[in-house]
Design a protein around this motif. Structure first.
Motif, PDB file in Angstrom:
ATOM      1  N   GLN A 148       3.580  28.832   8.992  1.00 37.64           N
ATOM      2  CA  GLN A 148       4.921  29.152   8.493  1.00 37.64           C
ATOM      3  C   GLN A 148       5.720  27.868   8.263  1.00 37.64           C
ATOM      4  O   GLN A 148       6.531  27.469   9.094  1.00 37.64           O
ATOM      5  CB  GLN A 148       5.658  30.057   9.489  1.00 37.64           C
ATOM      6  N   LYS A 175       1.397  24.226   2.029  1.00 35.14           N
ATOM      7  CA  LYS A 175       1.926  23.932   3.365  1.00 35.14           C
ATOM      8  C   LYS A 175       2.194  22.445   3.547  1.00 35.14           C
ATOM      9  O   LYS A 175       2.444  21.989   4.658  1.00 35.14           O
ATOM     10  CB  LYS A 175       0.920  24.390   4.429  1.00 35.14           C
ATOM     11  N   LEU A 195       8.270  27.176   6.521  1.00 37.14           N
ATOM     12  CA  LEU A 195       9.722  27.277   6.458  1.00 37.14           C
ATOM     13  C   LEU A 195      10.377  27.082   7.832  1.00 37.14           C
ATOM     14  O   LEU A 195      11.567  26.757   7.912  1.00 37.14           O
ATOM     15  CB  LEU A 195      10.141  28.634   5.878  1.00 37.14           C
ATOM     16  N   GLN A 245       6.140  28.024  -0.955  1.00 36.22           N
ATOM     17  CA  GLN A 245       5.575  29.361  -1.093  1.00 36.22           C
ATOM     18  C   GLN A 245       4.116  29.308  -1.514  1.00 36.22           C
ATOM     19  O   GLN A 245       3.372  30.266  -1.322  1.00 36.22           O
ATOM     20  CB  GLN A 245       6.390  30.169  -2.117  1.00 36.22           C
ATOM     21  N   THR A 246       3.697  28.169  -2.071  1.00 36.24           N
ATOM     22  CA  THR A 246       2.320  28.049  -2.556  1.00 36.24           C
ATOM     23  C   THR A 246       1.521  26.962  -1.844  1.00 36.24           C
ATOM     24  O   THR A 246       0.343  26.772  -2.139  1.00 36.24           O
ATOM     25  CB  THR A 246       2.317  27.753  -4.071  1.00 36.24           C
ATOM     26  N   VAL A 281      11.973  25.421  -0.638  1.00 35.11           N
ATOM     27  CA  VAL A 281      11.550  26.763  -0.237  1.00 35.11           C
ATOM     28  C   VAL A 281      10.590  27.337  -1.270  1.00 35.11           C
ATOM     29  O   VAL A 281       9.555  27.919  -0.926  1.00 35.11           O
ATOM     30  CB  VAL A 281      12.783  27.685  -0.061  1.00 35.11           C
ATOM     31  N   LYS A 282      10.920  27.173  -2.545  1.00 34.20           N
ATOM     32  CA  LYS A 282      10.035  27.671  -3.609  1.00 34.20           C
ATOM     33  C   LYS A 282       8.701  26.929  -3.595  1.00 34.20           C
ATOM     34  O   LYS A 282       7.644  27.540  -3.763  1.00 34.20           O
ATOM     35  CB  LYS A 282      10.730  27.497  -4.964  1.00 34.20           C
ATOM     36  N   TYR A 283       8.752  25.608  -3.371  1.00 33.20           N
ATOM     37  CA  TYR A 283       7.531  24.801  -3.365  1.00 33.20           C
ATOM     38  C   TYR A 283       6.585  25.236  -2.242  1.00 33.20           C
ATOM     39  O   TYR A 283       5.369  25.326  -2.434  1.00 33.20           O
ATOM     40  CB  TYR A 283       7.901  23.328  -3.202  1.00 33.20           C
ATOM     41  N   SER A 289      16.636  25.228  -2.296  1.00 37.24           N
ATOM     42  CA  SER A 289      15.920  26.169  -3.152  1.00 37.24           C
ATOM     43  C   SER A 289      14.611  25.569  -3.663  1.00 37.24           C
ATOM     44  O   SER A 289      13.608  26.278  -3.807  1.00 37.24           O
ATOM     45  CB  SER A 289      16.796  26.595  -4.331  1.00 37.24           C
TER      46      SER A 289
END
Length: 225
Positions: free
Chosen positions: A64, A51, A66, A48-49, A44-46, A41
């Motif tokens: 992408q 690369k 992820l 989002q802002t 994934v959150k990190y 978690s």
């Protein structure tokens, strides 16, 4: 390392603590580009802002990030084994969340200490999919030599693959379907000669009792007199 040498958990912390939340890894997830690991978690959150990896600043993926994350189940199992109570606390947190959001059926203890299914009126009837970790188990009856020579012949063992969140009382229901002569009888399930409570899940049993690197987890059962 010398036999019997004790390792302090604080010496392992640099390898099993997520730098993003300062807690022990939960769903340990590794960036394939640099092999740095974080809680799923958290990373994934990190990402989002950004690369870039929060530890070495390497670019995870051009568009992408992820896609370059991979769950590290081996490391997560090690964390659960060396940190007392972490698995139990995480499972309780997940169950409380699911119960609060009405995502699934859950079990509660009745007055006599047995487990019973409870259907919350707020539970959604809509189907949903959850990617669960699976475990291989080998079920076999615990029989004495005299028992082997009498009565009908049933499968001596059965290999099953199921969710790590399945509990012992779920296995008992499965056993009664595979071995019909156990139907409506009280069963005892064991692992390495130790009796297993109905509310223990398979993941907890594997972490506590498995001495083998590879599955299946071997479980025995017998009919309680």
């Amino acid at each position: 390392m010398e036999l019997g040498h004790r390792v302090c958990i604080r010496d392992l912390n640099p390898h099993i603590v997520c730098i993003l939340c300062a807690g022990y890894f939960i769903d340990a997830t590794t960036i394939t580009e640099c092999l740095h690991t974080f809680c799923k978690s958290c990373i994934v959150k990190y990402l989002q802002t950004t690369k870039f990896c929060p530890m070495c600043n390497i670019k995870v993926h051009e568009t992408q990030p992820l896609l370059n994350l991979k769950i590290d189940r081996t490391l997560q199992d090690i964390v659960y084994k060396v940190v007392p109570g972490l698995w139990d606390n995480e499972m309780k947190r997940c169950q409380d969340f699911e119960k609060m959001r009405g995502l699934k059926r859950y079990e509660e203890e009745s007055a006599d200490g047995t487990l019973e299914d409870v259907e919350d009126s707020s539970v959604s009837t809509q189907h949903y999919f959850m990617h669960d970790e699976l475990i291989h188990i080998c079920l076999q009856p615990f029989e004495t030599e005299s028992e082997n020579n009498k009565g009908p012949k049933y499968p001596s063992q059965k290999f099953v693959r199921c969710s790590v969140r399945a509990q012992v009382f779920h296995l008992k229901k499965l056993i009664q379907k595979i071995w019909p002569h156990t139907s409506k009888k009280e069963l005892v399930v064991m692992c390495n000669g130790e009796f297993l409570p109905d509310n223990h899940c398979l993941k907890r049993i594997w972490l506590s009792h498995s001495k083998e690197i590879n599955p299946p987890l071997k479980l025995q059962f017998w009919i309680k007199n």
